[in-house]
Write a protein that holds these residues in place. Structure first.
Motif, short mmCIF file in Angstrom:
data_model
loop_
_atom_site.label_atom_id
_atom_site.label_comp_id
_atom_site.label_asym_id
_atom_site.label_seq_id
_atom_site.Cartn_x
_atom_site.Cartn_y
_atom_site.Cartn_z
N PRO A 153 0.82 -1.22 0.00
CA PRO A 153 0.00 0.00 0.00
C PRO A 153 0.85 1.26 0.00
CG PRO A 153 -0.87 -1.60 1.56
CD PRO A 153 0.45 -2.14 1.08
N GLY A 154 0.49 2.17 -0.90
CA GLY A 154 1.15 3.47 -0.94
C GLY A 154 2.35 3.56 -1.84
N THR A 155 2.71 2.45 -2.50
CA THR A 155 3.92 2.48 -3.33
C THR A 155 3.64 2.91 -4.77
OG1 THR A 155 3.66 0.12 -3.77
CG2 THR A 155 5.12 0.74 -1.97
N MET A 156 2.38 2.84 -5.20
CA MET A 156 2.06 3.21 -6.58
C MET A 156 1.98 4.73 -6.72
SD MET A 156 -1.10 1.82 -8.94
CE MET A 156 -0.54 0.11 -8.82
N ASP A 157 2.44 5.24 -7.83
CA ASP A 157 2.43 6.67 -8.12
C ASP A 157 1.00 7.10 -8.44
OD1 ASP A 157 2.65 9.22 -9.20
OD2 ASP A 157 4.54 8.80 -10.22
N ARG A 158 0.32 7.69 -7.45
CA ARG A 158 -1.09 8.07 -7.62
C ARG A 158 -1.28 9.15 -8.67
NH1 ARG A 158 -1.01 3.86 -4.19
NH2 ARG A 158 -2.95 3.63 -3.00
N ARG A 159 -0.36 10.09 -8.74
CA ARG A 159 -0.49 11.16 -9.73
C ARG A 159 -0.40 10.61 -11.15
NH1 ARG A 159 3.55 15.86 -7.94
NH2 ARG A 159 4.89 14.03 -7.61
N LEU A 160 0.45 9.61 -11.32
CA LEU A 160 0.56 8.99 -12.63
C LEU A 160 -0.70 8.20 -12.96
CD1 LEU A 160 2.11 8.37 -15.16
CD2 LEU A 160 3.39 6.60 -13.91
N VAL A 161 -1.27 7.52 -11.96
CA VAL A 161 -2.53 6.81 -12.18
C VAL A 161 -3.62 7.80 -12.59
CG1 VAL A 161 -4.38 5.47 -11.07
CG2 VAL A 161 -1.98 4.92 -10.60
N ASP A 162 -3.68 8.94 -11.93
CA ASP A 162 -4.68 9.96 -12.28
C ASP A 162 -4.46 10.47 -13.70
OD1 ASP A 162 -5.90 9.77 -9.82
OD2 ASP A 162 -4.80 11.45 -8.94
N GLU A 163 -3.22 10.62 -14.10
CA GLU A 163 -2.91 11.06 -15.47
C GLU A 163 -3.38 10.03 -16.48
OE1 GLU A 163 1.00 12.05 -18.29
OE2 GLU A 163 1.25 11.81 -16.12
N ASP A 249 5.49 -1.34 -13.41
CA ASP A 249 5.97 -0.08 -13.97
C ASP A 249 5.53 1.13 -13.15
OD1 ASP A 249 3.38 -0.77 -14.71
OD2 ASP A 249 3.48 0.16 -16.68
N LEU A 250 4.41 1.01 -12.45
CA LEU A 250 3.91 2.12 -11.65
C LEU A 250 4.32 2.02 -10.19
CD1 LEU A 250 0.22 2.34 -12.99
CD2 LEU A 250 2.31 3.33 -13.95
N GLU A 251 4.78 0.84 -9.81
CA GLU A 251 5.08 0.58 -8.40
C GLU A 251 6.57 0.41 -8.13
OE1 GLU A 251 3.64 -2.60 -4.94
OE2 GLU A 251 2.74 -2.66 -6.93
N ALA A 252 7.29 -0.17 -9.06
CA ALA A 252 8.70 -0.46 -8.84
C ALA A 252 9.52 -0.23 -10.10
CB ALA A 252 8.86 -1.89 -8.34
N PRO A 253 9.49 1.01 -10.65
CA PRO A 253 10.24 1.26 -11.89
C PRO A 253 11.73 1.04 -11.73
CG PRO A 253 9.49 3.32 -10.90
CD PRO A 253 8.80 2.22 -10.17
#
Length: 267
Positions: A153-163, A249-253
């Motif tokens: 939890p919390g590791t994914m880039d939320r701003r990128l998900v919103d984009e 790609d969104l969690e562990a680039p």
């Protein structure tokens, strides 16, 4: 390095990787049918999509790039490598079971595979899925479909998900991506298309293949994925990521960047 994104992402899914890799050229296109691209009707089959990749390599003058793929991009990567191994130096597949392996698992209920990907059948309904998923409530659900699948939890880039999700404002914006599912099921159901695809599988992949796998992926179980090498006709190096979910790609680039360096011999 040529990167192919998954559903329902875009080139921006690779942004963090592109910013970290500084010793080679990285190309990350948005695939056909996604917002900002051409979406000719009836041209979402895997033959057309893998020919797109071939054309891109030729037009950009890429000399046997490393093909790095995720999710639907991984499905295209497997098929591309069967068809055009001579055009790439290696294949890295991130959380995408070989397409032949996945279909067999779905048909035989291996590890309850069809229950793990319940969206495939509803996506066969014309126009309704893309309409519902591009309403305000639908976009909230689409966003949740990303975040619920993170390993920690919390590791994914939320701003990128919103984009990513914010690009889907109208049903037409999501029709192309969902058409991938419709076209692939049609390929399996139409005898001539199915025979063509399965003939392609008979040609073994001849480049080094690595599977980088977020082990907290509930949709694509690792025991099924590890059978991919048999259908690819080659040895596959398995690289598990224990606490990472489906959207690596969104969690562990950084893990992908390290794998690119290792595959290129620059790590």
């Amino acid at each position: 390095v040529l990167c192919l994104h998954g559903f329902p992402e875009g080139w921006m899914s690779w942004r963090a990787v592109m910013e970290q890799v500084d010793d080679c050229r990285v190309v990350a296109p948005t695939l056909r049918g996604y917002p900002g691209t051409d979406a000719p009707k009836g041209r979402s089959d895997v033959m057309t999509l893998t020919d797109d990749v071939k054309a891109l390599i030729e037009v950009l003058g890429l000399d046997r790039p490393l093909l790095v793929t995720h999710d639907w991009g991984g499905g295209l990567g497997w098929i591309f490598a069967h068809r055009y191994s001579d055009l790439i130096s290696g294949l890295v597949v991130i959380n995408c079971t070989h397409t032949k392996t996945l279909v067999r698992a779905a048909l035989t209920f291996d590890h309850l595979q069809p229950l793990r990907i319940p969206w495939v059948l509803p996506f066969q309904i014309p126009w309704l899925p893309e309409f519902l998923l591009t309403t305000r409530l639908g976009r909230r659900f689409l966003r949740w479909s990303f975040t619920v699948r993170e390993g920690r939890p919390g590791t994914m880039d939320r701003r990128l998900v919103d984009e990513i999700v914010g690009r889907f404002r109208h049903a037409a914006d999501l029709r192309g991506p969902i058409d991938y599912y419709r076209a692939f099921v049609a390929t399996l159901l139409v005898p001539g298309r199915r025979r063509e695809l399965y003939r392609i599988y008979e040609t073994p992949v001849t480049v080094p293949v690595t599977m980088l796998w977020g082990m907290q992926d509930g949709a694509l179980p690792a025991p099924v994925a590890r059978k991919s090498g048999r259908d690819a006709g080659c040895e596959v190096e398995w690289r598990p990521l224990p606490h990472v979910g489906h959207f690596v790609d969104l969690e562990a680039p950084d893990e992908i960047t390290a794998e690119i360096g290792r595959a290129l011999g620059t790590a």
